[in-house]
Design a protein around this motif. Sequence first.
Motif, short mmCIF file in Angstrom:
data_model
loop_
_atom_site.label_atom_id
_atom_site.label_comp_id
_atom_site.label_asym_id
_atom_site.label_seq_id
_atom_site.Cartn_x
_atom_site.Cartn_y
_atom_site.Cartn_z
N ASN A 402 0.81 -1.22 0.00
CA ASN A 402 0.00 0.00 0.00
C ASN A 402 0.85 1.27 0.00
OD1 ASN A 402 -2.49 -1.27 -0.04
ND2 ASN A 402 -2.76 -1.27 2.18
N GLY A 403 2.16 1.13 0.13
CA GLY A 403 3.01 2.31 0.29
C GLY A 403 3.44 2.99 -0.99
N VAL A 404 2.51 3.18 -1.91
CA VAL A 404 2.76 3.96 -3.14
C VAL A 404 1.54 4.85 -3.38
CG1 VAL A 404 4.24 2.20 -4.26
CG2 VAL A 404 1.77 2.12 -4.59
N ASP A 405 1.68 5.80 -4.30
CA ASP A 405 0.54 6.69 -4.59
C ASP A 405 -0.54 6.00 -5.42
OD1 ASP A 405 1.68 8.79 -3.23
OD2 ASP A 405 2.62 9.66 -5.01
N TYR A 406 -0.15 4.96 -6.15
CA TYR A 406 -1.08 4.30 -7.07
C TYR A 406 -1.99 3.31 -6.36
CZ TYR A 406 2.28 5.94 -10.56
OH TYR A 406 3.10 6.70 -11.33
N GLY A 407 -3.11 2.94 -6.98
CA GLY A 407 -4.00 1.96 -6.37
C GLY A 407 -4.86 1.26 -7.40
N LEU A 408 -4.24 0.76 -8.48
CA LEU A 408 -5.06 0.16 -9.54
C LEU A 408 -5.31 -1.33 -9.32
CD1 LEU A 408 -6.52 0.87 -12.14
CD2 LEU A 408 -4.47 0.27 -13.40
N ALA A 409 -4.25 -2.10 -9.13
CA ALA A 409 -4.42 -3.56 -9.04
C ALA A 409 -3.32 -4.17 -8.19
CB ALA A 409 -4.41 -4.18 -10.43
N ALA A 410 -3.63 -5.33 -7.60
CA ALA A 410 -2.66 -6.05 -6.77
C ALA A 410 -3.00 -7.53 -6.83
CB ALA A 410 -2.75 -5.56 -5.32
N ALA A 428 -5.32 -1.51 -0.80
CA ALA A 428 -6.04 -0.33 -1.30
C ALA A 428 -5.90 -0.22 -2.83
CB ALA A 428 -5.51 0.92 -0.61
N PHE A 429 -6.50 -1.20 -3.51
CA PHE A 429 -6.40 -1.25 -4.96
C PHE A 429 -7.77 -1.61 -5.54
CE2 PHE A 429 -2.27 -1.88 -3.23
CZ PHE A 429 -1.41 -1.22 -4.09
N GLY A 430 -8.07 -1.11 -6.74
CA GLY A 430 -9.39 -1.31 -7.33
C GLY A 430 -9.66 -2.75 -7.75
N THR A 431 -8.61 -3.51 -8.04
CA THR A 431 -8.75 -4.94 -8.33
C THR A 431 -7.74 -5.68 -7.47
OG1 THR A 431 -9.41 -4.60 -10.63
CG2 THR A 431 -8.48 -6.75 -10.10
N VAL A 432 -8.18 -6.73 -6.78
CA VAL A 432 -7.23 -7.59 -6.06
C VAL A 432 -7.47 -9.03 -6.52
CG1 VAL A 432 -6.42 -8.41 -3.82
CG2 VAL A 432 -7.23 -6.06 -4.05
N TRP A 433 -6.42 -9.62 -7.07
CA TRP A 433 -6.49 -11.03 -7.51
C TRP A 433 -5.89 -11.91 -6.43
CZ3 TRP A 433 -4.70 -7.57 -11.55
CH2 TRP A 433 -5.56 -7.47 -12.64
N LEU A 434 -6.40 -13.12 -6.35
CA LEU A 434 -5.86 -14.10 -5.42
C LEU A 434 -5.32 -15.28 -6.24
CD1 LEU A 434 -5.57 -14.73 -2.39
CD2 LEU A 434 -7.74 -15.91 -2.53
N ASN A 435 -4.03 -15.55 -6.07
CA ASN A 435 -3.35 -16.65 -6.77
C ASN A 435 -3.48 -16.58 -8.29
OD1 ASN A 435 -2.37 -17.80 -4.39
ND2 ASN A 435 -4.35 -18.76 -4.01
N GLN A 436 -3.61 -15.38 -8.80
CA GLN A 436 -3.52 -15.12 -10.24
C GLN A 436 -3.34 -13.61 -10.41
OE1 GLN A 436 -7.10 -16.22 -12.26
NE2 GLN A 436 -8.42 -14.99 -11.00
N HIS A 437 -3.08 -13.21 -11.65
CA HIS A 437 -2.88 -11.78 -11.89
C HIS A 437 -3.29 -11.50 -13.34
CE1 HIS A 437 -0.65 -8.13 -10.29
NE2 HIS A 437 -0.97 -7.77 -11.53
N LEU A 438 -3.90 -10.35 -13.54
CA LEU A 438 -4.20 -9.85 -14.88
C LEU A 438 -5.27 -10.62 -15.64
CD1 LEU A 438 -1.19 -8.58 -17.07
CD2 LEU A 438 -3.58 -8.05 -17.33
N VAL A 439 -6.26 -11.11 -14.92
CA VAL A 439 -7.39 -11.77 -15.60
C VAL A 439 -8.57 -10.79 -15.50
CG1 VAL A 439 -8.86 -13.82 -15.66
CG2 VAL A 439 -6.52 -13.98 -14.75
N LEU A 440 -9.20 -10.51 -16.65
CA LEU A 440 -10.31 -9.54 -16.66
C LEU A 440 -11.63 -10.24 -16.91
CD1 LEU A 440 -8.73 -6.73 -18.86
CD2 LEU A 440 -9.07 -6.66 -16.38
#
Length: 478
Positions: A402-410, A428-440
Amino acid sequence: MLTAPLAGPLFDHWRADPEDGTASVAHDPATGEVLAAFRNATPGEVGAAVERATEAFRMWGRTTPAERAALLLTLADRLEAVGEDFARAESVNVGKPLSLAREEIAYDADVLRFMAGATRTSHAGAAGEYVAGSTSMTRRDPLGVVGLITPWNYPLMEAMWKLAPALAAGNTVVLKPSELTPLSTLLFAQLAREVLPDGVLNLVLGDGATGAALVAHPAVRLVSLTGDVATGKKVASAASATLKRVHLELGGKAPALVFADAPLETAAAELAATGFLNAGQDCTAPCRVIVEDTAYDAFTEAYGKAVAGLRCGGPEDELSHFGPVISERQLERVEGFVRRARSAGASVLVGGGRVDRPGWFHEATVITDVRQDDEIVQSEVFGPVVTIQRASSDDEMLAMANGVDYGLAASVWTTDVARSLRFTRELAFGTVWLNQHLVLANEMPFGGFGQSGYGKELSAHAIDEYSQVKHIMLKAAA
Ligand code: NAD
Protein backbone atom coordinates in the motif's frame (compact mmCIF):
# COMPACT_ATOMS: atom_id res chain seq x y z
CA MET A 1 4.55 -6.34 -41.90
CA LEU A 2 1.31 -4.38 -42.16
CA THR A 3 -1.24 -6.09 -44.37
CA ALA A 4 -4.32 -4.25 -43.09
CA PRO A 5 -5.65 -1.68 -45.56
CA LEU A 6 -4.67 1.84 -44.51
CA ALA A 7 -7.26 3.32 -46.82
CA GLY A 8 -10.76 4.70 -46.80
CA PRO A 9 -12.45 8.04 -46.32
CA LEU A 10 -11.23 8.62 -42.77
CA PHE A 11 -7.64 7.78 -43.61
CA ASP A 12 -7.86 10.16 -46.60
CA HIS A 13 -9.35 12.87 -44.39
CA TRP A 14 -6.63 12.73 -41.73
CA ARG A 15 -3.53 11.66 -43.67
CA ALA A 16 -0.56 14.03 -43.64
CA ASP A 17 2.97 14.13 -44.99
CA PRO A 18 5.32 12.48 -42.44
CA GLU A 19 7.86 15.22 -43.21
CA ASP A 20 5.36 17.88 -42.10
CA GLY A 21 6.67 18.82 -38.66
CA THR A 22 3.17 19.46 -37.31
CA ALA A 23 1.78 15.98 -38.08
CA SER A 24 1.54 13.05 -35.65
CA VAL A 25 3.48 10.05 -36.91
CA ALA A 26 2.59 6.40 -36.28
CA HIS A 27 5.62 4.11 -36.29
CA ASP A 28 6.32 0.40 -36.29
CA PRO A 29 8.16 0.12 -32.94
CA ALA A 30 9.79 -3.15 -34.02
CA THR A 31 11.70 -1.38 -36.81
CA GLY A 32 11.31 2.33 -36.14
CA GLU A 33 9.81 2.73 -39.65
CA VAL A 34 7.05 5.24 -40.34
CA LEU A 35 3.66 3.62 -40.94
CA ALA A 36 1.58 6.75 -41.57
CA ALA A 37 1.24 10.37 -40.51
CA PHE A 38 -1.92 12.24 -39.60
CA ARG A 39 -3.04 15.83 -39.11
CA ASN A 40 -3.77 17.01 -35.58
CA ALA A 41 -7.34 18.29 -35.35
CA THR A 42 -7.60 22.00 -34.68
CA PRO A 43 -9.88 23.36 -31.94
CA GLY A 44 -12.26 24.31 -34.79
CA GLU A 45 -12.40 20.69 -35.99
CA VAL A 46 -12.95 19.49 -32.43
CA GLY A 47 -15.80 22.00 -32.15
CA ALA A 48 -17.32 20.75 -35.41
CA ALA A 49 -17.15 17.15 -34.14
CA VAL A 50 -18.88 18.19 -30.89
CA GLU A 51 -21.59 19.95 -32.93
CA ARG A 52 -22.19 16.83 -35.03
CA ALA A 53 -22.41 14.78 -31.83
CA THR A 54 -24.80 17.32 -30.27
CA GLU A 55 -27.07 17.18 -33.31
CA ALA A 56 -27.00 13.37 -33.38
CA PHE A 57 -27.79 13.19 -29.66
CA ARG A 58 -31.26 14.65 -30.34
CA MET A 59 -32.14 11.39 -32.05
CA TRP A 60 -29.73 8.87 -30.41
CA GLY A 61 -30.63 9.94 -26.88
CA ARG A 62 -34.24 8.95 -27.61
CA THR A 63 -33.56 5.48 -28.97
CA THR A 64 -34.48 2.51 -26.79
CA PRO A 65 -31.85 0.35 -25.14
CA ALA A 66 -32.92 -2.50 -27.43
CA GLU A 67 -32.33 -0.37 -30.55
CA ARG A 68 -28.87 0.66 -29.38
CA ALA A 69 -28.04 -2.88 -28.30
CA ALA A 70 -28.89 -4.21 -31.77
CA LEU A 71 -26.39 -1.80 -33.36
CA LEU A 72 -23.66 -2.63 -30.82
CA LEU A 73 -24.15 -6.32 -31.54
CA THR A 74 -23.82 -5.61 -35.27
CA LEU A 75 -20.60 -3.69 -34.56
CA ALA A 76 -19.26 -6.67 -32.60
CA ASP A 77 -20.06 -9.05 -35.47
CA ARG A 78 -18.47 -6.75 -38.09
CA LEU A 79 -15.38 -6.29 -35.92
CA GLU A 80 -14.94 -10.04 -35.57
CA ALA A 81 -15.52 -10.60 -39.28
CA VAL A 82 -12.52 -8.42 -40.15
CA GLY A 83 -10.69 -9.14 -36.90
CA GLU A 84 -7.48 -10.18 -38.64
CA ASP A 85 -7.11 -6.71 -40.24
CA PHE A 86 -7.58 -5.11 -36.84
CA ALA A 87 -5.16 -7.48 -35.12
CA ARG A 88 -2.47 -6.78 -37.72
CA ALA A 89 -2.92 -3.01 -37.48
CA GLU A 90 -2.81 -3.18 -33.69
CA SER A 91 0.22 -5.44 -33.47
CA VAL A 92 2.31 -3.49 -35.98
CA ASN A 93 1.45 -0.08 -34.52
CA VAL A 94 1.94 -1.05 -30.85
CA GLY A 95 4.70 -3.61 -31.50
CA LYS A 96 2.86 -6.40 -29.71
CA PRO A 97 2.83 -10.07 -30.74
CA LEU A 98 0.15 -10.80 -33.32
CA SER A 99 -1.19 -13.59 -31.09
CA LEU A 100 -1.85 -11.09 -28.28
CA ALA A 101 -3.48 -8.60 -30.66
CA ARG A 102 -5.78 -11.36 -31.97
CA GLU A 103 -6.88 -12.19 -28.41
CA GLU A 104 -7.58 -8.52 -27.77
CA ILE A 105 -9.82 -8.12 -30.83
CA ALA A 106 -11.94 -11.12 -29.80
CA TYR A 107 -12.15 -9.64 -26.32
CA ASP A 108 -13.11 -6.19 -27.72
CA ALA A 109 -16.09 -7.74 -29.52
CA ASP A 110 -17.21 -9.21 -26.20
CA VAL A 111 -17.04 -5.78 -24.53
CA LEU A 112 -19.50 -4.49 -27.16
CA ARG A 113 -21.75 -7.51 -26.61
CA PHE A 114 -21.70 -7.19 -22.84
CA MET A 115 -22.62 -3.49 -22.94
CA ALA A 116 -25.40 -4.24 -25.45
CA GLY A 117 -26.95 -6.52 -22.83
CA ALA A 118 -26.11 -4.40 -19.78
CA THR A 119 -27.98 -1.36 -21.03
CA ARG A 120 -31.20 -3.37 -21.25
CA THR A 121 -31.33 -3.96 -17.53
CA SER A 122 -31.39 -1.65 -14.53
CA HIS A 123 -30.64 -2.13 -10.85
CA ALA A 124 -32.37 1.08 -9.72
CA GLY A 125 -34.61 1.10 -6.64
CA ALA A 126 -38.31 0.45 -7.01
CA ALA A 127 -40.83 3.30 -7.49
CA GLY A 128 -42.95 3.87 -4.39
CA GLU A 129 -44.35 6.23 -1.75
CA TYR A 130 -41.26 7.17 0.28
CA VAL A 131 -43.03 10.35 1.46
CA ALA A 132 -46.71 10.09 2.31
CA GLY A 133 -48.82 11.46 -0.54
CA SER A 134 -46.01 11.35 -3.13
CA THR A 135 -44.82 8.70 -5.52
CA SER A 136 -41.11 8.66 -6.35
CA MET A 137 -39.28 7.03 -9.21
CA THR A 138 -35.88 7.42 -10.81
CA ARG A 139 -34.79 7.73 -14.42
CA ARG A 140 -31.36 6.91 -15.80
CA ASP A 141 -30.68 9.35 -18.63
CA PRO A 142 -27.69 9.74 -20.94
CA LEU A 143 -25.42 12.74 -20.37
CA GLY A 144 -25.28 14.00 -23.97
CA VAL A 145 -21.93 14.37 -25.76
CA VAL A 146 -18.99 12.64 -24.08
CA GLY A 147 -15.30 13.03 -24.93
CA LEU A 148 -13.17 9.88 -24.82
CA ILE A 149 -9.36 10.03 -24.81
CA THR A 150 -7.29 6.85 -25.04
CA PRO A 151 -3.62 5.83 -24.58
CA TRP A 152 -1.24 3.83 -26.77
CA ASN A 153 -0.79 0.52 -24.96
CA TYR A 154 -4.15 -1.15 -25.76
CA PRO A 155 -5.60 1.36 -28.24
CA LEU A 156 -8.71 -0.46 -29.45
CA MET A 157 -9.46 -2.16 -26.13
CA GLU A 158 -9.35 1.16 -24.28
CA ALA A 159 -11.60 2.70 -26.93
CA MET A 160 -14.10 -0.17 -26.51
CA TRP A 161 -14.06 0.10 -22.72
CA LYS A 162 -15.24 3.67 -23.10
CA LEU A 163 -17.33 3.90 -26.22
CA ALA A 164 -19.31 0.68 -25.72
CA PRO A 165 -20.90 1.80 -22.39
CA ALA A 166 -21.10 5.44 -23.54
CA LEU A 167 -23.07 4.54 -26.69
CA ALA A 168 -25.06 1.84 -24.91
CA ALA A 169 -26.22 4.41 -22.34
CA GLY A 170 -27.46 6.70 -25.14
CA ASN A 171 -24.66 9.26 -25.37
CA THR A 172 -22.96 10.42 -28.52
CA VAL A 173 -19.20 10.38 -28.63
CA VAL A 174 -16.14 12.32 -29.74
CA LEU A 175 -13.19 9.93 -29.53
CA LYS A 176 -9.51 10.88 -29.62
CA PRO A 177 -7.01 8.03 -29.78
CA SER A 178 -3.34 8.39 -28.87
CA GLU A 179 -1.33 10.22 -31.51
CA LEU A 180 1.14 7.29 -31.44
CA THR A 181 -1.35 4.48 -32.18
CA PRO A 182 -4.43 5.69 -34.09
CA LEU A 183 -4.59 2.90 -36.72
CA SER A 184 -7.01 0.42 -35.13
CA THR A 185 -9.29 3.23 -33.90
CA LEU A 186 -9.35 4.73 -37.40
CA LEU A 187 -10.31 1.33 -38.81
CA PHE A 188 -13.05 1.00 -36.19
CA ALA A 189 -14.45 4.48 -36.81
CA GLN A 190 -14.55 3.65 -40.51
CA LEU A 191 -16.41 0.41 -39.83
CA ALA A 192 -18.82 2.18 -37.45
CA ARG A 193 -19.83 4.64 -40.22
CA GLU A 194 -21.57 1.72 -41.93
CA VAL A 195 -23.48 0.75 -38.78
CA LEU A 196 -24.21 3.79 -36.60
CA PRO A 197 -26.30 6.83 -37.59
CA ASP A 198 -24.32 9.92 -38.66
CA GLY A 199 -22.72 11.88 -35.85
CA VAL A 200 -23.13 9.23 -33.13
CA LEU A 201 -19.43 8.32 -33.12
CA ASN A 202 -17.02 11.07 -34.16
CA LEU A 203 -13.28 10.68 -34.41
CA VAL A 204 -10.71 13.41 -33.97
CA LEU A 205 -7.02 12.69 -34.36
CA GLY A 206 -4.30 14.62 -32.64
CA ASP A 207 -2.03 15.01 -29.68
CA GLY A 208 -2.46 16.49 -26.19
CA ALA A 209 -3.51 19.87 -27.62
CA THR A 210 -6.41 18.23 -29.47
CA GLY A 211 -7.34 16.36 -26.29
CA ALA A 212 -7.21 19.60 -24.33
CA ALA A 213 -9.58 21.27 -26.83
CA LEU A 214 -12.04 18.43 -26.30
CA VAL A 215 -11.78 18.77 -22.50
CA ALA A 216 -12.32 22.54 -22.72
CA HIS A 217 -15.41 22.35 -24.94
CA PRO A 218 -18.46 23.50 -22.91
CA ALA A 219 -20.91 21.19 -24.71
CA VAL A 220 -18.97 18.05 -23.70
CA ARG A 221 -20.67 16.71 -20.57
CA LEU A 222 -18.09 14.15 -19.48
CA VAL A 223 -14.48 13.39 -20.34
CA SER A 224 -13.10 9.92 -19.86
CA LEU A 225 -9.32 9.64 -20.05
CA THR A 226 -7.00 6.70 -19.82
CA GLY A 227 -3.46 7.96 -19.53
CA ASP A 228 -0.69 9.12 -17.30
CA VAL A 229 -1.30 10.54 -13.81
CA ALA A 230 0.12 13.91 -14.88
CA THR A 231 -2.31 14.02 -17.83
CA GLY A 232 -5.17 13.07 -15.49
CA LYS A 233 -4.38 16.01 -13.23
CA LYS A 234 -4.33 18.40 -16.20
CA VAL A 235 -7.64 17.03 -17.47
CA ALA A 236 -9.33 17.22 -14.05
CA SER A 237 -8.12 20.75 -13.60
CA ALA A 238 -9.19 21.90 -17.09
CA ALA A 239 -12.58 20.18 -16.74
CA SER A 240 -13.31 22.19 -13.61
CA ALA A 241 -13.72 25.32 -15.76
CA THR A 242 -16.95 23.89 -17.19
CA LEU A 243 -17.67 21.54 -14.26
CA LYS A 244 -17.93 18.58 -16.59
CA ARG A 245 -17.71 15.12 -15.16
CA VAL A 246 -14.34 13.39 -15.30
CA HIS A 247 -13.52 9.71 -15.40
CA LEU A 248 -9.83 8.90 -14.98
CA GLU A 249 -8.04 5.59 -15.55
CA LEU A 250 -4.45 6.45 -14.79
CA GLY A 251 -1.19 4.70 -14.04
CA GLY A 252 -0.45 1.76 -11.79
CA LYS A 253 2.36 0.12 -9.84
CA ALA A 254 0.80 -3.24 -9.08
CA PRO A 255 2.26 -5.28 -6.23
CA ALA A 256 2.25 -9.09 -6.21
CA LEU A 257 2.57 -10.42 -2.66
CA VAL A 258 4.10 -13.89 -2.59
CA PHE A 259 3.88 -15.80 0.69
CA ALA A 260 5.96 -18.87 1.54
CA ASP A 261 2.84 -21.09 1.56
CA ALA A 262 2.07 -20.32 -2.12
CA PRO A 263 3.03 -22.73 -4.91
CA LEU A 264 6.23 -20.83 -5.68
CA GLU A 265 7.06 -22.31 -9.10
CA THR A 266 3.56 -21.53 -10.39
CA ALA A 267 3.63 -18.04 -8.90
CA ALA A 268 7.05 -17.38 -10.45
CA ALA A 269 5.95 -18.57 -13.92
CA GLU A 270 2.65 -16.65 -13.90
CA LEU A 271 4.13 -13.45 -12.51
CA ALA A 272 6.92 -13.56 -15.09
CA ALA A 273 4.43 -14.05 -17.93
CA THR A 274 2.09 -11.27 -16.80
CA GLY A 275 4.81 -8.86 -15.66
CA PHE A 276 6.24 -8.62 -19.15
CA LEU A 277 3.07 -8.93 -21.22
CA ASN A 278 2.84 -6.05 -23.71
CA ALA A 279 6.48 -5.29 -22.78
CA GLY A 280 5.30 -4.29 -19.29
CA GLN A 281 3.27 -1.42 -20.80
CA ASP A 282 0.23 -2.45 -18.86
CA CYS A 283 -1.13 -0.40 -15.99
CA THR A 284 -1.94 -3.58 -14.05
CA ALA A 285 1.36 -5.41 -14.73
CA PRO A 286 2.76 -7.02 -11.54
CA CYS A 287 5.88 -4.85 -11.50
CA ARG A 288 6.52 -4.88 -7.73
CA VAL A 289 6.93 -8.41 -6.44
CA ILE A 290 7.08 -8.56 -2.64
CA VAL A 291 8.20 -11.90 -1.25
CA GLU A 292 8.02 -13.32 2.27
CA ASP A 293 11.52 -13.61 3.69
CA THR A 294 11.61 -17.38 4.06
CA ALA A 295 10.62 -17.93 0.41
CA TYR A 296 12.74 -15.12 -1.06
CA ASP A 297 15.70 -17.18 -2.32
CA ALA A 298 13.62 -20.00 -3.80
CA PHE A 299 11.11 -17.63 -5.44
CA THR A 300 13.74 -15.25 -6.81
CA GLU A 301 15.68 -18.09 -8.40
CA ALA A 302 12.54 -19.52 -10.05
CA TYR A 303 11.32 -16.08 -11.14
CA GLY A 304 14.71 -15.07 -12.58
CA LYS A 305 14.83 -18.29 -14.62
CA ALA A 306 11.27 -17.80 -15.86
CA VAL A 307 11.96 -14.19 -16.92
CA ALA A 308 15.25 -15.09 -18.61
CA GLY A 309 13.26 -17.65 -20.65
CA LEU A 310 10.72 -15.14 -22.00
CA ARG A 311 11.22 -14.60 -25.70
CA CYS A 312 11.40 -11.05 -26.99
CA GLY A 313 10.62 -10.48 -30.67
CA GLY A 314 8.77 -8.54 -33.35
CA PRO A 315 5.01 -8.87 -33.96
CA GLU A 316 5.49 -11.54 -36.62
CA ASP A 317 7.53 -13.82 -34.37
CA GLU A 318 4.93 -16.44 -33.43
CA LEU A 319 6.92 -17.53 -30.38
CA SER A 320 7.65 -14.13 -28.90
CA HIS A 321 6.15 -13.26 -25.52
CA PHE A 322 6.75 -9.54 -25.70
CA GLY A 323 7.89 -6.95 -28.20
CA PRO A 324 9.44 -3.49 -28.24
CA VAL A 325 8.29 -0.50 -26.22
CA ILE A 326 6.28 2.10 -28.06
CA SER A 327 8.90 4.71 -28.96
CA GLU A 328 12.52 5.78 -28.76
CA ARG A 329 11.44 8.24 -26.07
CA GLN A 330 9.85 5.48 -24.00
CA LEU A 331 12.94 3.30 -24.46
CA GLU A 332 15.16 6.11 -23.16
CA ARG A 333 12.76 6.62 -20.26
CA VAL A 334 12.97 2.93 -19.30
CA GLU A 335 16.78 3.01 -19.60
CA GLY A 336 16.85 6.09 -17.35
CA PHE A 337 14.90 4.28 -14.61
CA VAL A 338 17.28 1.29 -14.72
CA ARG A 339 20.36 3.54 -14.72
CA ARG A 340 19.14 5.55 -11.73
CA ALA A 341 18.17 2.37 -9.82
CA ARG A 342 21.69 1.02 -10.35
CA SER A 343 23.25 4.25 -9.13
CA ALA A 344 20.99 4.13 -6.05
CA GLY A 345 22.52 0.73 -5.16
CA ALA A 346 20.07 -1.75 -6.75
CA SER A 347 21.25 -5.00 -8.35
CA VAL A 348 20.16 -6.18 -11.79
CA LEU A 349 19.26 -9.87 -11.60
CA VAL A 350 18.15 -10.30 -15.24
CA GLY A 351 18.46 -8.10 -18.34
CA GLY A 352 19.18 -4.44 -17.75
CA GLY A 353 19.56 -2.81 -21.15
CA ARG A 354 18.51 -2.35 -24.78
CA VAL A 355 18.38 -5.32 -27.10
CA ASP A 356 20.96 -5.02 -29.85
CA ARG A 357 18.65 -4.95 -32.89
CA PRO A 358 16.70 -2.31 -34.83
CA GLY A 359 13.54 -1.01 -33.16
CA TRP A 360 12.84 -0.06 -29.58
CA PHE A 361 13.44 -3.29 -27.68
CA HIS A 362 14.43 -3.43 -24.03
CA GLU A 363 15.38 -6.63 -22.23
CA ALA A 364 13.08 -8.13 -19.61
CA THR A 365 14.72 -6.72 -16.51
CA VAL A 366 14.51 -7.79 -12.87
CA ILE A 367 15.89 -5.54 -10.18
CA THR A 368 16.60 -6.50 -6.54
CA ASP A 369 18.12 -4.80 -3.48
CA VAL A 370 15.72 -1.88 -3.61
CA ARG A 371 14.24 0.22 -0.80
CA GLN A 372 10.57 1.15 -0.49
CA ASP A 373 11.23 4.84 -1.13
CA ASP A 374 13.44 4.26 -4.21
CA GLU A 375 12.19 5.81 -7.43
CA ILE A 376 12.11 2.39 -9.11
CA VAL A 377 9.61 1.17 -6.47
CA GLN A 378 7.52 4.34 -6.30
CA SER A 379 7.19 5.44 -9.96
CA GLU A 380 5.52 3.74 -12.87
CA VAL A 381 8.16 2.65 -15.42
CA PHE A 382 5.65 1.38 -18.00
CA GLY A 383 8.20 -0.94 -19.56
CA PRO A 384 9.71 -4.41 -19.05
CA VAL A 385 11.14 -3.78 -15.58
CA VAL A 386 10.11 -5.53 -12.34
CA THR A 387 11.48 -5.10 -8.82
CA ILE A 388 11.60 -7.75 -6.10
CA GLN A 389 11.42 -6.77 -2.44
CA ARG A 390 11.74 -8.88 0.67
CA ALA A 391 9.44 -8.58 3.73
CA SER A 392 9.45 -10.42 7.03
CA SER A 393 5.85 -10.17 8.27
CA ASP A 394 2.29 -9.85 6.98
CA ASP A 395 2.12 -6.29 8.24
CA GLU A 396 5.31 -5.37 6.42
CA MET A 397 4.04 -6.97 3.19
CA LEU A 398 0.84 -4.93 3.45
CA ALA A 399 2.64 -1.69 4.26
CA MET A 400 4.97 -2.12 1.28
CA ALA A 401 2.10 -2.98 -1.05
CA ASN A 402 0.00 0.00 0.00
CA GLY A 403 3.01 2.31 0.29
CA VAL A 404 2.76 3.96 -3.14
CA ASP A 405 0.54 6.69 -4.59
CA TYR A 406 -1.08 4.30 -7.07
CA GLY A 407 -4.00 1.96 -6.37
CA LEU A 408 -5.06 0.16 -9.54
CA ALA A 409 -4.42 -3.56 -9.04
CA ALA A 410 -2.66 -6.05 -6.77
CA SER A 411 -2.37 -9.80 -6.31
CA VAL A 412 -1.86 -12.04 -3.30
CA TRP A 413 -0.30 -15.50 -3.58
CA THR A 414 -1.11 -17.67 -0.58
CA THR A 415 -3.08 -20.77 0.40
CA ASP A 416 -4.03 -19.36 3.81
CA VAL A 417 -7.74 -18.47 3.78
CA ALA A 418 -7.68 -16.09 6.76
CA ARG A 419 -4.74 -14.20 5.28
CA SER A 420 -6.49 -14.05 1.88
CA LEU A 421 -9.54 -12.47 3.48
CA ARG A 422 -7.45 -9.92 5.37
CA PHE A 423 -5.38 -8.92 2.36
CA THR A 424 -8.22 -8.73 -0.15
CA ARG A 425 -9.92 -6.37 2.33
CA GLU A 426 -6.95 -4.22 3.30
CA LEU A 427 -5.14 -3.80 0.00
CA ALA A 428 -6.04 -0.33 -1.30
CA PHE A 429 -6.40 -1.25 -4.96
CA GLY A 430 -9.39 -1.31 -7.33
CA THR A 431 -8.75 -4.94 -8.33
CA VAL A 432 -7.23 -7.59 -6.06
CA TRP A 433 -6.49 -11.03 -7.51
CA LEU A 434 -5.86 -14.10 -5.42
CA ASN A 435 -3.35 -16.65 -6.77
CA GLN A 436 -3.52 -15.12 -10.24
CA HIS A 437 -2.88 -11.78 -11.89
CA LEU A 438 -4.20 -9.85 -14.88
CA VAL A 439 -7.39 -11.77 -15.60
CA LEU A 440 -10.31 -9.54 -16.66
CA ALA A 441 -14.04 -10.23 -16.59
CA ASN A 442 -16.20 -7.84 -18.61
CA GLU A 443 -18.99 -8.36 -16.07
CA MET A 444 -16.84 -6.95 -13.25
CA PRO A 445 -15.80 -3.31 -12.60
CA PHE A 446 -12.28 -2.06 -13.30
CA GLY A 447 -10.79 1.17 -11.99
CA GLY A 448 -8.29 2.67 -9.63
CA PHE A 449 -8.00 4.01 -6.11
CA GLY A 450 -5.71 6.87 -5.07
CA GLN A 451 -3.74 8.47 -7.88
CA SER A 452 -4.70 5.68 -10.26
CA GLY A 453 -7.86 7.71 -10.81
CA TYR A 454 -11.58 7.31 -10.28
CA GLY A 455 -14.58 5.93 -12.08
CA LYS A 456 -15.27 2.37 -13.21
CA GLU A 457 -14.87 0.79 -16.62
CA LEU A 458 -16.57 -2.50 -17.56
CA SER A 459 -19.59 -4.08 -15.83
CA ALA A 460 -22.97 -2.41 -15.35
CA HIS A 461 -21.15 0.26 -13.30
CA ALA A 462 -19.77 1.61 -16.57
CA ILE A 463 -23.30 2.21 -17.88
CA ASP A 464 -23.99 4.17 -14.69
CA GLU A 465 -20.80 6.12 -15.21
CA TYR A 466 -22.12 7.42 -18.55
CA SER A 467 -25.61 8.14 -17.20
CA GLN A 468 -27.24 10.57 -14.83
CA VAL A 469 -29.95 9.68 -12.38
CA LYS A 470 -33.03 11.84 -12.08
CA HIS A 471 -35.61 11.70 -9.28
CA ILE A 472 -39.23 12.16 -10.42
CA MET A 473 -41.78 12.84 -7.69
CA LEU A 474 -45.51 12.87 -8.31
CA LYS A 475 -48.12 14.21 -5.95
CA ALA A 476 -50.60 11.45 -5.38
CA ALA A 477 -54.29 12.09 -5.85
CA ALA A 478 -56.03 12.91 -2.56
P1 NAD B 1 -0.69 10.06 -21.89
O1 NAD B 1 -1.24 10.58 -20.63
O2 NAD B 1 0.56 10.63 -22.40
O3 NAD B 1 -1.74 10.17 -23.07
C1 NAD B 1 -3.04 9.62 -22.97
C2 NAD B 1 -3.97 10.37 -23.90
O4 NAD B 1 -4.16 11.68 -23.39
C3 NAD B 1 -3.43 10.54 -25.32
O5 NAD B 1 -4.49 10.38 -26.23
C4 NAD B 1 -2.92 11.97 -25.31
O6 NAD B 1 -2.90 12.57 -26.58
C5 NAD B 1 -3.94 12.65 -24.42
N1 NAD B 1 -3.49 13.87 -23.76
C6 NAD B 1 -2.25 14.25 -23.44
N2 NAD B 1 -2.27 15.46 -22.83
C7 NAD B 1 -3.56 15.84 -22.76
C8 NAD B 1 -4.23 16.99 -22.21
N3 NAD B 1 -3.57 17.97 -21.61
N4 NAD B 1 -5.57 17.05 -22.31
C9 NAD B 1 -6.26 16.05 -22.88
N5 NAD B 1 -5.69 14.96 -23.42
C10 NAD B 1 -4.34 14.85 -23.35
O7 NAD B 1 -0.56 8.48 -21.63
P2 NAD B 1 0.08 7.41 -22.62
O8 NAD B 1 1.54 7.63 -22.54
O9 NAD B 1 -0.62 7.39 -23.92
O10 NAD B 1 -0.32 6.06 -21.88
C11 NAD B 1 0.41 5.55 -20.85
C12 NAD B 1 -0.24 5.86 -19.51
O11 NAD B 1 -1.60 5.41 -19.48
C13 NAD B 1 0.44 5.12 -18.40
O12 NAD B 1 0.64 5.97 -17.30
C14 NAD B 1 -0.53 4.03 -18.05
O13 NAD B 1 -0.44 3.54 -16.76
C15 NAD B 1 -1.84 4.65 -18.33
N6 NAD B 1 -2.83 3.60 -18.56
C16 NAD B 1 -3.80 3.40 -17.62
C17 NAD B 1 -4.75 2.42 -17.80
C18 NAD B 1 -5.83 2.19 -16.79
O14 NAD B 1 -6.82 1.56 -17.12
N7 NAD B 1 -5.72 2.69 -15.58
C19 NAD B 1 -4.75 1.65 -18.95
C20 NAD B 1 -3.76 1.87 -19.89
C21 NAD B 1 -2.81 2.87 -19.68
